[in-house]
Enzyme design. Structure first.
Site, PDB file in Angstrom:
ATOM      1  N   CYS A   7       0.667  -1.060   0.181  1.00  0.00           N
ATOM      2  CA  CYS A   7      -0.064  -0.014   0.138  1.00  0.00           C
ATOM      3  C   CYS A   7       0.939   1.318  -0.041  1.00  0.00           C
ATOM      4  O   CYS A   7       1.922   1.477   0.253  1.00  0.00           O
ATOM      5  CB  CYS A   7      -0.816   0.027   1.273  1.00  0.00           C
ATOM      6  SG  CYS A   7      -2.233   0.954   1.068  1.00  0.00           S
ATOM      7  N   ASP A 127      -6.031  -3.794  11.579  1.00  0.00           N
ATOM      8  CA  ASP A 127      -5.114  -2.718  11.364  1.00  0.00           C
ATOM      9  C   ASP A 127      -4.806  -2.162  13.123  1.00  0.00           C
ATOM     10  O   ASP A 127      -5.785  -2.117  13.670  1.00  0.00           O
ATOM     11  CB  ASP A 127      -5.154  -1.531  10.467  1.00  0.00           C
ATOM     12  CG  ASP A 127      -3.805  -0.922  10.067  1.00  0.00           C
ATOM     13  OD1 ASP A 127      -2.888  -1.039  10.782  1.00  0.00           O
ATOM     14  OD2 ASP A 127      -3.881  -0.119   9.193  1.00  0.00           O
TER      15      ASP A 127
END
Length: 198
Positions: A7, A127
């Site tokens: 990412c 996360d």
């Protein structure tokens, strides 16, 4: 087999590295971040990226219309919601697109994890926070029955443990494959090797 998502791609060099390493997913961050890209920049970068790599747009409490515009022009194929989007928001987005939806969850308790079980999103991404580079208590995920993405503080030092202990559907890295704030090809290669050897 655990899949890999890299990412926070925002430079042409990052795209070159991704094409060499070939993760299953590449993420463009449209939310406020030092890795943020504009729609135009993401469109440019997408054209340079191997078309077999799925592109994920990362949004935080974004207007649905804007997400749909970026989906419709082919810049991204998957939506990642990383803010306070609730089930009603996901339902409204789902009515307008068939694209897969990833919902990020910060698991501070088993209750957070349990709530994620019933999300309308196609995948949950666990996360530790918005780019903190720190892990969370992985034991909270014990018994979670859905396929999920694991993020937060992953790097060469803990990747083998993450795959062996949790066997996530995918791992998601950004700062864990960077040196001094920029993507590092050698770190990306090493993570790819570790994931493949899972």
């Amino acid at each position: 087999m655990t899949r890999l998502k890299i990412c926070g791609l925002f430079r042409e060099e990052d795209i070159g590295y991704a094409n060499e390493v070939h993760p299953e997913y590449a993420g463009f961050v449209f939310a406020k971040s030092r890795r943020q890209v504009t729609r135009d920049k993401a469109t440019e970068l997408r054209k340079l990226l191997d078309p077999s790599i799925l592109t994920v747009g990362v949004f935080v409490d974004e207007q649905i219309e804007r997400i749909l515009e970026i989906l419709d022009d082919g810049t991204i194929s998957i939506v990642q919601l990383h803010g306070n989007e609730d089930e009603e928001y996901i339902a409204r987005l789902r009515e307008r697109t068939s694209a897969q939806i990833i919902k990020a969850v910060r698991p501070d308790s088993r209750e957070d994890v349990k709530r994620a079980e019933s999300s309308m999103a196609d995948y949950i991404l666990f996360d530790s926070g918005a780019g903190t580079g720190k892990t969370f208590d992985w034991s909270l995920l014990e018994g979670f029955s859905r396929e999920y993405f694991l993020a937060g503080g992953l790097n060469q030092g803990n990747m083998a443990d993450a795959i062996e202990l949790l066997d996530p559907f995918a791992v998601d890295l950004s700062s864990g494959v960077e040196t001094e704030g920029f993507k590092d090809l050698e770190k990306m290669k090493e993570i790819r090797r570790m994931v493949r050897n899972g």
